[in-house]
Scaffold this motif. Structure first.
Motif, PDB file in Angstrom:
ATOM      1  N   ASP B 146      -5.870  -2.159   3.497  1.00  0.00           N
ATOM      2  CA  ASP B 146      -4.639  -2.149   4.284  1.00  0.00           C
ATOM      3  C   ASP B 146      -3.795  -3.383   3.970  1.00  0.00           C
ATOM      4  O   ASP B 146      -4.251  -4.503   4.142  1.00  0.00           O
ATOM      5  CB  ASP B 146      -4.974  -2.154   5.784  1.00  0.00           C
ATOM      6  N   LEU B 147      -2.568  -3.159   3.516  1.00  0.00           N
ATOM      7  CA  LEU B 147      -1.652  -4.277   3.287  1.00  0.00           C
ATOM      8  C   LEU B 147      -0.852  -4.502   4.559  1.00  0.00           C
ATOM      9  O   LEU B 147      -0.100  -3.632   5.000  1.00  0.00           O
ATOM     10  CB  LEU B 147      -0.710  -3.969   2.125  1.00  0.00           C
ATOM     11  N   VAL B 258       8.854  -6.888   8.463  1.00  0.00           N
ATOM     12  CA  VAL B 258       7.990  -5.729   8.717  1.00  0.00           C
ATOM     13  C   VAL B 258       7.908  -4.809   7.508  1.00  0.00           C
ATOM     14  O   VAL B 258       8.875  -4.626   6.768  1.00  0.00           O
ATOM     15  CB  VAL B 258       8.484  -4.908   9.932  1.00  0.00           C
ATOM     16  N   ASN B 259       6.744  -4.218   7.340  1.00  0.00           N
ATOM     17  CA  ASN B 259       6.543  -3.203   6.311  1.00  0.00           C
ATOM     18  C   ASN B 259       7.158  -1.877   6.733  1.00  0.00           C
ATOM     19  O   ASN B 259       7.112  -1.514   7.911  1.00  0.00           O
ATOM     20  CB  ASN B 259       5.042  -2.933   6.121  1.00  0.00           C
ATOM     21  N   PRO B 263       4.189   8.216   5.773  1.00  0.00           N
ATOM     22  CA  PRO B 263       3.021   8.497   6.615  1.00  0.00           C
ATOM     23  C   PRO B 263       1.684   8.195   5.941  1.00  0.00           C
ATOM     24  O   PRO B 263       0.763   7.733   6.609  1.00  0.00           O
ATOM     25  CB  PRO B 263       3.165  10.002   6.907  1.00  0.00           C
ATOM     26  N   ALA B 264       1.585   8.404   4.638  1.00  0.00           N
ATOM     27  CA  ALA B 264       0.297   8.161   3.968  1.00  0.00           C
ATOM     28  C   ALA B 264       0.502   7.924   2.488  1.00  0.00           C
ATOM     29  O   ALA B 264       1.464   8.419   1.896  1.00  0.00           O
ATOM     30  CB  ALA B 264      -0.633   9.353   4.176  1.00  0.00           C
ATOM     31  N   PRO B 265      -0.401   7.150   1.870  1.00  0.00           N
ATOM     32  CA  PRO B 265      -0.311   6.967   0.409  1.00  0.00           C
ATOM     33  C   PRO B 265      -0.790   8.209  -0.342  1.00  0.00           C
ATOM     34  O   PRO B 265      -1.420   9.083   0.245  1.00  0.00           O
ATOM     35  CB  PRO B 265      -1.245   5.785   0.144  1.00  0.00           C
ATOM     36  N   VAL B 266      -0.456   8.293  -1.607  1.00  0.00           N
ATOM     37  CA  VAL B 266      -0.972   9.357  -2.479  1.00  0.00           C
ATOM     38  C   VAL B 266      -1.502   8.722  -3.754  1.00  0.00           C
ATOM     39  O   VAL B 266      -1.125   7.615  -4.098  1.00  0.00           O
ATOM     40  CB  VAL B 266       0.116  10.370  -2.909  1.00  0.00           C
ATOM     41  N   THR B 267      -2.350   9.445  -4.463  1.00  0.00           N
ATOM     42  CA  THR B 267      -2.707   8.997  -5.803  1.00  0.00           C
ATOM     43  C   THR B 267      -1.674   9.572  -6.771  1.00  0.00           C
ATOM     44  O   THR B 267      -0.972  10.548  -6.459  1.00  0.00           O
ATOM     45  CB  THR B 267      -4.099   9.484  -6.246  1.00  0.00           C
ATOM     46  N   THR B 268      -1.573   8.975  -7.942  1.00  0.00           N
ATOM     47  CA  THR B 268      -0.628   9.460  -8.944  1.00  0.00           C
ATOM     48  C   THR B 268      -0.902  10.927  -9.280  1.00  0.00           C
ATOM     49  O   THR B 268       0.020  11.728  -9.423  1.00  0.00           O
ATOM     50  CB  THR B 268      -0.742   8.610 -10.218  1.00  0.00           C
ATOM     51  N   ARG B 305      -3.162   0.955   1.274  1.00  0.00           N
ATOM     52  CA  ARG B 305      -2.294   1.631   2.218  1.00  0.00           C
ATOM     53  C   ARG B 305      -1.405   0.549   2.815  1.00  0.00           C
ATOM     54  O   ARG B 305      -1.887  -0.519   3.197  1.00  0.00           O
ATOM     55  CB  ARG B 305      -3.147   2.274   3.325  1.00  0.00           C
ATOM     56  N   ILE B 306      -0.107   0.808   2.856  1.00  0.00           N
ATOM     57  CA  ILE B 306       0.806  -0.182   3.420  1.00  0.00           C
ATOM     58  C   ILE B 306       0.969   0.116   4.906  1.00  0.00           C
ATOM     59  O   ILE B 306       1.539   1.140   5.294  1.00  0.00           O
ATOM     60  CB  ILE B 306       2.154  -0.157   2.685  1.00  0.00           C
ATOM     61  N   ASP B 307       0.428  -0.767   5.719  1.00  0.00           N
ATOM     62  CA  ASP B 307       0.406  -0.583   7.169  1.00  0.00           C
ATOM     63  C   ASP B 307       1.803  -0.830   7.729  1.00  0.00           C
ATOM     64  O   ASP B 307       2.384  -1.882   7.504  1.00  0.00           O
ATOM     65  CB  ASP B 307      -0.604  -1.586   7.750  1.00  0.00           C
TER      66      ASP B 307
END
Lengths: 339, 339
Positions: B146-147, B258-259, B263-268, B305-307
């Protein structure tokens, strides 16, 4: 890191310029270059922080030339770098000056490096030694344990000026890397820890402890320690740094950044007690005081140590002067040179 | 973080300027400001990266003015900021442009921010929204998990241009903090993750995957994935960012970063497959290819994941558009607007 035989620039017979030469590190580096047989050393300085006093003992050497110039004026650098084998670039705003004038500090620490690199390219200077700082690891509670060259930059809770200083050094280092990649400019980044030694000034936030403690003791006052004195500092003696700059020039290494630090870190309390002892007043016990919230302070949370083993591998450097001996030399110099 | 009632700048009836307005985020932010009842929106751009196409749909609104100007020319900013309530400063070089022209990039990303802050002070602009980036957490294997806003800056192994970009954003943020401390300039730093959406351009290294994949599929080719496709990307939809910029103005929050992320990260690999599916060609399986060593690439080692929870707390923002919906909108727009 790429090692090329061509990246070694022998000091003996070589022509060099020290930018920010009229300074603590600049004068010591010049002495070292001269002692190692340099044919010429130019001292480039705008004398805004530098002083004639710092180089008074060097001016009579026929190999030394003083060039009054500003790294923000590219044409002055272009003229001054002609015919040089190597440049040691020291000129920079540190945190306290960055706090007073961030605009000027970013100009000098970023545009200044760009100008130096442009001048090195135009004048075909073989190698640049760029003085960076352990400020590239930042400040605050994240900074703990062994700091190695891969340690990231921590900044939470640090004053803006401290972060600007650290980030500006990161930028300077990357400009060197970029110049190496684009046109093969050989360079070594030497990351200084807190420097101290003869001709110590009042501009470095961390080294202030030494001179302020010494001043207090000479007034017969108990020296002040901010906080509980457990904060770590890792100093490096100026003569050791001067040697690091020469070894970085002479080594085959290029495109590399290395830490330089003294044999071991000390806590603030240990440091202040050592200064009191070496000043002949071990009876003046340190006085623990609360931090002044109005002042820029660089707090390190946990204990840390700046690892300098990569410098040994890359440029064959190790510190030789420990804190006790270095302080002894500094205090001896101060006693003879201050009123 | 200091919260003051006075730091809230209502959008309705307010006068704003979007610097770097003729852009992906600029045009969407302008739409959002207009929809929320802004009395005036000035679009300031030098049109070196920005384009008239990006704002063609906005020009007919009588509340919109286009100002052709350069943030490196302070006098133009001083004139353009007169009478404003808020400024959203987006103009910047990103990594690919920084690689082509580091000198220009550092000028724009550092001196440009200084000029914007000077103009805000002179014109008594109530609040500045500064667009930063998750590039302040850096690159490489250190960037994982988590970033959060306190994550340090990692840089080992990253190309110089990427580090210069990240460091320049750190500097820009600190210049805002410094202006708040020196003269109470209210500001919010919004750290963007990789932006995508309608009017997507070809300048953002990470978002290139989307447009290049879409282009390949339209040519009937299998889309390429560099490496094994396991690399994480965390995108944010441009409309969500436009909303974040408005909420940052309207919120009481000041002196905070603030970041913002989707909603969510993905893989390439997931991303490329999703683009193929949404383009109606799920049969075109991704082709795994070796990286081109000559190109600037930003590799993330582990999954991250960017929080964005701090953005909810500070400015009441959460992303609303997920990757599938945002991509659907982008691809729909591209199909209608590209030959």
């Amino acid at each position: 890191m790429v090692n090329r035989a061509s990246a070694a620039v022998p000091i003996e017979g070589g022509r060099f310029m020290v930018i920010g030469g009229a300074s603590l590190v600049g004068s010591a580096t010049t002495e070292e270059l001269l002692a190692r047989g340099a044919a010429e050393v130019r001292l480039f300085d705008n004398f805004s922080f530098g002083s004639g006093d710092a180089i008074a003992h060097l001016k009579d050497d026929p190999r030394v030339t003083v060039v009054q110039g500003d790294i923000l004026r590219l044409h002055q650098l272009l003229a001054a770098t002609e015919g040089l084998d190597g440049v040691i670039h020291l000129a920079a705003f540190m945190t306290l000056s960055m706090d007073r004038d961030p605009w000027g500090g970013l100009d000098v620490n970023i545009r200044g490096v760009q100008n130096v690199l442009e001048a090195c390219r135009a004048s075909k200077v073989k190698k640049l030694i760029f003085s960076s700082s352990n400020a590239v690891y930042g400040y605050g509670p994240g900074v703990k344990g062994d700091l190695v060259e891969e340690t990231p930059f921590f900044s939470v809770g640090a004053p803006p000026a401290a972060i600007l200083y650290g980030a500006s050094k990161i930028v300077g280092e990357q400009l060197c890397r970029d110049a190496y990649r684009r046109h093969g400019q050989d360079y070594v980044v030497v990351r200084y820890s807190t420097v101290y030694g003869e001709r110590q000034h009042y501009r470095a936030a961390n080294a202030l402890y030494i001179v302020e403690t010494h001043d207090a003791i000479k007034r017969g006052e108990r020296p002040k320690v901010i906080g509980d004195g457990s904060e770590t500092k890792h100093f490096v003696y100026v003569g050791d740094l001067a040697r690091a700059n020469c070894l970085a020039l002479a080594a085959a290494a290029t495109d590399v950044a290395v830490n330089t630090s003294g044999p071991a870190p000390v806590t603030t309390l240990e440091l202040v007690k050592l200064v009191a002892e070496l000043s002949g007043r071990p009876d003046l016990e340190p006085l623990l005081v609360e931090p002044d919230p109005g002042k820029v302070r660089l707090t390190s949370g946990g204990a840390f140590r700046i690892d300098h083993s990569a410098a040994k591998a890359a440029i064959g450097w190790e510190p030789q002067v420990d804190m006790r001996e270095g302080l002894r030399r500094l205090l001896f110099w101060r006693d003879r040179n201050t009123v």
